[in-house]
Design a protein around this motif. Structure first.
Motif, PDB file in Angstrom:
ATOM      1  N   GLY A   1       2.560  -0.716 -10.391  1.00 55.69           N
ATOM      2  CA  GLY A   1       1.452  -0.240  -9.568  1.00 55.69           C
ATOM      3  C   GLY A   1       0.175  -1.017  -9.801  1.00 55.69           C
ATOM      4  N   LEU A   2      -0.110  -1.370 -11.047  1.00 54.10           N
ATOM      5  CA  LEU A   2      -1.304  -2.165 -11.345  1.00 54.10           C
ATOM      6  C   LEU A   2      -1.219  -3.554 -10.720  1.00 54.10           C
ATOM      7  N   ALA A   3      -0.031  -4.151 -10.731  1.00 55.41           N
ATOM      8  CA  ALA A   3       0.139  -5.452 -10.075  1.00 55.41           C
ATOM      9  C   ALA A   3      -0.127  -5.338  -8.575  1.00 55.41           C
ATOM     10  N   TYR A   4       0.298  -4.243  -7.968  1.00 56.13           N
ATOM     11  CA  TYR A   4       0.050  -4.036  -6.538  1.00 56.13           C
ATOM     12  C   TYR A   4      -1.452  -3.850  -6.264  1.00 56.13           C
ATOM     13  N   ILE A   5      -2.136  -3.105  -7.126  1.00 51.17           N
ATOM     14  CA  ILE A   5      -3.582  -2.919  -6.962  1.00 51.17           C
ATOM     15  C   ILE A   5      -4.295  -4.275  -6.997  1.00 51.17           C
ATOM     16  N   SER A   6      -3.902  -5.133  -7.941  1.00 52.02           N
ATOM     17  CA  SER A   6      -4.555  -6.439  -8.074  1.00 52.02           C
ATOM     18  C   SER A   6      -4.296  -7.332  -6.866  1.00 52.02           C
ATOM     19  N   TYR A   7      -3.122  -7.202  -6.253  1.00 50.49           N
ATOM     20  CA  TYR A   7      -2.854  -7.977  -5.041  1.00 50.49           C
ATOM     21  C   TYR A   7      -3.764  -7.516  -3.903  1.00 50.49           C
TER      22      TYR A   7
ATOM     23  N   LYS B   1       0.830  -1.209   0.000  1.00 50.83           N
ATOM     24  CA  LYS B   1       0.000   0.000   0.000  1.00 50.83           C
ATOM     25  C   LYS B   1       0.863   1.258   0.000  1.00 50.83           C
ATOM     26  N   ALA B   2       1.911   1.254   0.827  1.00 52.63           N
ATOM     27  CA  ALA B   2       2.788   2.424   0.905  1.00 52.63           C
ATOM     28  C   ALA B   2       3.503   2.650  -0.419  1.00 52.63           C
ATOM     29  N   ARG B   3       4.013   1.569  -1.033  1.00 50.18           N
ATOM     30  CA  ARG B   3       4.709   1.719  -2.308  1.00 50.18           C
ATOM     31  C   ARG B   3       3.737   2.143  -3.404  1.00 50.18           C
ATOM     32  N   LEU B   4       2.523   1.630  -3.386  1.00 51.23           N
ATOM     33  CA  LEU B   4       1.520   2.001  -4.379  1.00 51.23           C
ATOM     34  C   LEU B   4       1.231   3.494  -4.313  1.00 51.23           C
ATOM     35  N   ASP B   5       1.070   4.019  -3.108  1.00 48.88           N
ATOM     36  CA  ASP B   5       0.815   5.457  -2.971  1.00 48.88           C
ATOM     37  C   ASP B   5       2.013   6.278  -3.433  1.00 48.88           C
ATOM     38  N   GLU B   6       3.215   5.774  -3.195  1.00 52.10           N
ATOM     39  CA  GLU B   6       4.419   6.453  -3.665  1.00 52.10           C
ATOM     40  C   GLU B   6       4.457   6.491  -5.189  1.00 52.10           C
TER      41      GLU B   6
ATOM     42  N   GLY C   1      13.658   8.605  -6.281  1.00 55.86           N
ATOM     43  CA  GLY C   1      12.301   8.824  -6.760  1.00 55.86           C
ATOM     44  C   GLY C   1      11.721   7.550  -7.316  1.00 55.86           C
ATOM     45  N   ALA C   2      10.431   7.387  -7.214  1.00 57.28           N
ATOM     46  CA  ALA C   2       9.800   6.105  -7.539  1.00 57.28           C
ATOM     47  C   ALA C   2       9.867   5.759  -9.016  1.00 57.28           C
ATOM     48  N   GLU C   3      10.184   6.737  -9.885  1.00 58.30           N
ATOM     49  CA  GLU C   3      10.199   6.400 -11.298  1.00 58.30           C
ATOM     50  C   GLU C   3      11.497   5.714 -11.713  1.00 58.30           C
ATOM     51  N   SER C   4      12.451   5.555 -10.795  1.00 57.48           N
ATOM     52  CA  SER C   4      13.736   4.944 -11.135  1.00 57.48           C
ATOM     53  C   SER C   4      13.844   3.555 -10.533  1.00 57.48           C
ATOM     54  N   PHE C   5      14.144   2.587 -11.367  1.00 63.31           N
ATOM     55  CA  PHE C   5      14.359   1.241 -10.852  1.00 63.31           C
ATOM     56  C   PHE C   5      15.192   0.478 -11.870  1.00 63.31           C
ATOM     57  N   GLN C   6      15.773  -0.643 -11.429  1.00 61.76           N
ATOM     58  CA  GLN C   6      16.676  -1.368 -12.304  1.00 61.76           C
ATOM     59  C   GLN C   6      15.888  -2.206 -13.297  1.00 61.76           C
TER      60      GLN C   6
END
Length: 398
Positions: free
Chosen positions: A377-383, A7-12, A350-355
């Motif tokens: 984010g969509l995968a997190y919503i579905s979980y 939830k926290a990561r989704l909001d981020e 920032g949340a837009e950066s990832f490997q």
């Protein structure tokens, strides 16, 4: 607790993505650009019951009509007009946005049909970048007499271009890099190859497209995939990336949506909704039982969090299968990969950066759906709320 972390990561993610709704320098694409952002915001709005986020999701689509003129050269599902058209049909079906798509698309559906047939005729089936993506869009439309004729013609051409041998049906691989067909190789990826064709065939059958012919193709394509299984193999994966003439299969495919056992299991599961074949069901269960044990990155080839070939994609597919089979091993695998997506490939600067790839020396930015944080984010919503999983239809999951 995993749920609280998600939830926290989704909001981020949502806070990072929202400002991009007004950005002018981001491409059209459903899989790569602002349309994927719209899809995320539409589902996040439903999750949070947020009118502001829904307004942003709709605004992105509305601005597309003002900023973009139709060009049949940009036709594909990933970055082109069939992606936009599919999204509007999806929004219509889910009540997110009401659009008279027959009126909006009246000027270019004919051109998309012609492009679909041209791509299929040169073996460029490819779900993401080829003719099959346009076929998927036409399946999403209301089935008018014209649309049904176009789909029937597409089915005829798919059959014509197929390879039929010993009662098995397959298709040669289109080499995207060299823009030509490879008659020695068949692609086993859901994203670019035969499993994607099979999954689309099942959807065509459900829409009564050339039903007898489509059933035949489903049966014989599923049998082709079954024929590749070797119960005595000791590879990392059950299936290879490719079926190459005269060569033993290299059973080292990644644990991912795009290629490997998970994508093939998705296609076979859908095929078995109409075939009801115990052999197929057994192979699906054996493949998933094998897949849940794969954790080491040298075996999984998971090096990022993205839907396409990352931790969130694996997590979402395992969670999808858990909801189907209620197998605790599948639940554990889903939760493991969600945790990996949160920890090992955590966002930096920032949340837009990832490997995105282990070969990249630095972290790369992507707001996209297929390889970026909109999809994560969509995968997190579905979980968190499984009933909000309709978006994954475009990935041939639901």
């Amino acid at each position: 607790m995993l749920e609280d972390k998600i939830k926290a990561r989704l909001d981020e993610i949502a806070a990072t993505l929202t400002p991009f709704a007004d950005a002018k320098d981001i491409g059209l694409g459903l899989f790569t650009g602002k349309l994927g952002l719209s899809l995320f915001l539409a589902y996040y709005a439903q999750f949070k019951k947020s009118e502001a986020d829904m307004d942003n999701a709709v605004q992105i689509v509305e601005h597309m009509f003002d900023q973009t003129s139709f060009n049949a050269e940009y036709y594909n599902l990933s970055t082109g007009f069939s992606g936009l058209d599919w999204l509007l049909e999806h929004y219509n079906h889910t009540g997110i946005l009401e659009v008279n798509t027959d009126e909006v698309f009246a000027g270019h559906d004919q051109e998309l049909y012609e492009r679909m047939m041209a791509e299929l005729a040169r073996y460029h089936y490819d779900y993401i970048s080829g003719g099959l993506g346009i076929f998927m869009y036409f399946l999403a439309k209301a089935q008018t007499e014209q649309t049904r004729a176009w789909l029937a013609n597409g089915m005829d051409l798919l059959e014509k271009m197929s390879v039929s041998k010993n009662g098995l049906v397959s298709w040669y691989d289109y080499d995207i890099q060299n823009a030509n067909v490879n008659f020695e190789r068949k692609n086993l990826g859901l994203s670019h190859g035969i499993p994607g064709i099979l999954a689309v065939l099942v959807r065509a059958y459900a829409k009564d497209v050339s039903r007898k012919k489509t059933m035949m193709l489903i049966r014989r394509t599923a049998d082709y995939l079954l024929s590749l299984y070797d119960e005595n193999s000791s590879g990392i994966s059950i299936f290879a990336h490719y079926d190459i003439a005269g060569k033993a299969p290299e059973l080292n495919s990644r644990l991912a949506w795009c290629y490997g056992d998970l994508g093939i299991c998705l296609a076979l599961t859908q095929a078995n909704t109409v075939l009801k074949d115990d052999k197929i069901e057994g192979l699906i269960r054996r493949s998933l039982s094998h897949a849940v044990k794969r954790r080491d990155s040298t075996e999984t080839l998971v090096h990022d969090s993205a839907l396409c070939h990352g931790a969130a994609g694996a997590a979402h597919i395992f969670h999808h299968f858990y909801r189907r089979y209620l197998n605790p091993d599948l639940k554990a695998a889903a939760e493991y990969w969600y945790q990996v997506s949160l920890d090992e490939y955590a966002f930096k600067d920032g949340a837009e950066s990832f490997q995105r790839d282990a070969n990249l020396p630095t972290y790369a930015n992507s707001i996209g759906f297929l390889e970026g944080i909109s999809g994560i984010g969509l995968a997190y919503i579905s979980y968190l709320k499984p009933e909000l999983s309709g978006w994954d239809e475009i990935l041939l999951i639901s």
